[in-house]
Design an enzyme around this catalytic site. Structure first.
Site, short mmCIF file in Angstrom:
data_model
loop_
_atom_site.label_atom_id
_atom_site.label_comp_id
_atom_site.label_asym_id
_atom_site.label_seq_id
_atom_site.Cartn_x
_atom_site.Cartn_y
_atom_site.Cartn_z
N ILE B 124 -55.30 -50.32 48.26
CA ILE B 124 -53.75 -50.03 48.32
C ILE B 124 -53.60 -48.55 47.60
CG2 ILE B 124 -53.26 -52.39 48.84
CD1 ILE B 124 -52.16 -52.18 45.88
N GLU B 125 -54.56 -48.11 47.00
CA GLU B 125 -54.09 -46.97 46.20
C GLU B 125 -54.84 -45.73 47.05
OE1 GLU B 125 -54.66 -46.94 41.96
OE2 GLU B 125 -54.47 -49.10 41.68
N MET B 126 -55.94 -45.24 46.73
CA MET B 126 -56.30 -43.97 47.37
C MET B 126 -57.43 -44.39 48.81
SD MET B 126 -56.91 -41.81 43.88
CE MET B 126 -57.37 -40.25 44.50
#
Lengths: 335, 335
Positions: B124-126
């Site tokens: 859910i980040e990079m």
């Protein structure tokens, strides 16, 4: 009719193009009379350009899609705006955009100032409800009050001044001294033999009818794309799904008319065309020859032209990173 | 039991805190033995830190959520990763993170190097599938080959070297010369009377038991939050929905244990706490007094402490914007 007219115009211009063609990129861009470039405007514009607080979510700045650390765009087919929304057109490069006669792929903005106003309130780009909301947010940030005062005088925060400052900054985003520029200025070893072959081939093909001048985006302003219908490529790339200028004007004559894009730094700005459907420069060159001037290029010619286009990558100016002014109000974005 | 122990410890330390407290921020951060800071690593790390091509979509860089043009984070409750996904914890500031003893809100990373590896492959980040994929992408960019060779020698592109370079860059992100630092160094007029009152009040309350030392995040490493149960505030802010360190270790003793965050530049980093649920510094101070040391603060005391915290905003170093190396392969992101 229109299609044929465009093609004929393109071919007619091709002969004289080599003269227009040989121009180095200016190191300064002209500014409109009502927005002379000043250091204070450029400093303010650089802050605004890089400030994600100009978007509803606080996550998307102008630089998110027109990245000043890269080739001036995002190497994506469609850019990503607020809430993960993906746009339908590929972000054009901001580098040398000062030399475009019109802005946006469909040329609907007559100036950088006008262009700068658009994405901020576009619901799938930066998503602000209105410029009034942007102004409220900027006014709540003390450092912006100071910077706007320096650039425009007291109590000057407005859509007009914000977009003028952004445009003033963008006019400084110029990439001179490409191998081509050095070549044009007399350093005949600045381009390789292959690059020179590619340049001559591009002139011979008539690419220069549209892609001439210092930014390779004139002498005209708009051009139809594709000029020649081709069902095979259309099925693959869907170029005609988007009607270009006609999406704005609703005029049949404007269907599939596009701003002629600059070729400067094109090696850095894959994927290609208005919908970003073409991944490589080789394929883009092949398609342009086929769809604009009706030529099937040999692989070696494509390679030569791509080599020439590589010679249009300029030097990126050193820029200091802006320190964005702190704001205690209006800068908190919730889930 | 644990709750009471923490509170007692906090109060016991408070008496001696004023000594520990009075330390200016160092202008250089110590580096680990296996990653000495060099100019080449810092230059490479700065590029990697700002490069959105380290994310699956090509849109999210370290700087997207830990913004080096702002207060080192994004002024959001939850940060936005690839595909518009929103994280559950508020991004901590990167400024002065070199002075944290552990990294992430839950302290699960022992070093900046270890921290840097995490978000890149967090879905859910990079959103990169693996560091192997990152390495493939970096190797395809010629400019990175050059920069890694300069920093680490030939054929050195790896997760290990990339995270070392990012950490080396982060160790340069220090904001010295805040009013507080000037005050501590002897300029007694660098802080206002209100700021001095607020500082003394913070010491008196025992805030300094956890928030001492040059970065106001020691002498300990972890602390429970909230120490004191309060149904009213819990209903409002949901602090205990997230178990902190226990989410990683699954140990009951680690429930609601958090890395003590720095107070440096806290005026710039709203919203507050691990879940970013508190919008203003005033409310954050009130809650800390209530939930950590069981005090109901007068409005004037809150205002004084906030004024003091304002004195912890440092000077942001001038940084040149990195020019990210161009890549023709692996840099095209489709819809």
């Amino acid at each position: 009719m229109f299609k044929i007219r465009s093609l004929v115009t393109a071919l007619a211009l091709a002969g004289s193009a080599s003269v227009v063609f040989a121009q180095a990129l200016p190191t300064k861009a002209p500014a409109p009379a009502d927005n002379p470039t000043t250091a204070e405007k450029v400093a303010l514009g650089k802050m605004l350009y890089h400030d994600p607080r100009l978007s509803s979510s606080g996550t998307v700045s102008c630089a998110s899609c027109h990245n000043t650390m890269l080739g001036g765009e995002d190497n994506r087919a469609g850019s990503v705006g607020v809430e993960g929304q993906v746009g339908g057109r590929s972000a054009p490069t901001v580098w040398n955009s000062a030399f475009n006669k019109v802005q946006f792929w469909d040329g609907r903005a007559a100036s950088l100032e006008e262009q700068a106003a658009g994405p901020v309130t576009n619901p799938i780009e930066m998503g602000m409800k209105s410029w009034d909301d942007v102004v409220v947010r900027l006014k709540a940030i003390e450092g912006y009050q100071v910077a706007f005062t320096k650039a425009f005088g007291k109590n000057a925060i407005s859509k007009d001044t914000a977009t003028k400052a952004i445009a003033a900054y963008e006019r400084t985003l110029i990439t001179p001294n490409s191998p081509y520029d050095k070549y044009v200025k007399g350093n005949k070893s600045a381009m390789t033999k292959q690059q020179i072959r590619g340049m001559n081939k591009a002139v011979e093909l008539g690419c220069t009818a549209c892609h001439s001048g210092p930014a390779f985006n004139g002498p005209g302003v708009f051009q139809k794309f594709p000029v020649i219908d081709n069902g095979y490529f259309e099925a693959q790339y869907g170029f005609k799904d988007d009607k270009g200028l006609a999406e704005v004007t609703k005029k049949a004559a404007d269907e599939h008319m596009w701003k002629v894009p600059t070729l400067r730094n094109i090696a850095l700005t894959a994927p290609y065309f208005h919908n970003g459907s073409v991944k490589t420069l080789e394929e883009a060159v092949k398609l342009m020859a086929k769809l604009q001037v009706g030529q099937d290029l040999a692989k070696s010619d494509i390679a030569d032209i791509v080599a020439f286009l590589d010679a249009l990558t300029g030097e990126f100016p050193k820029q200091e990173m802006p320190v964005l002014p702190a704001g205690k109000v209006g800068t908190t974005f919730n889930k």
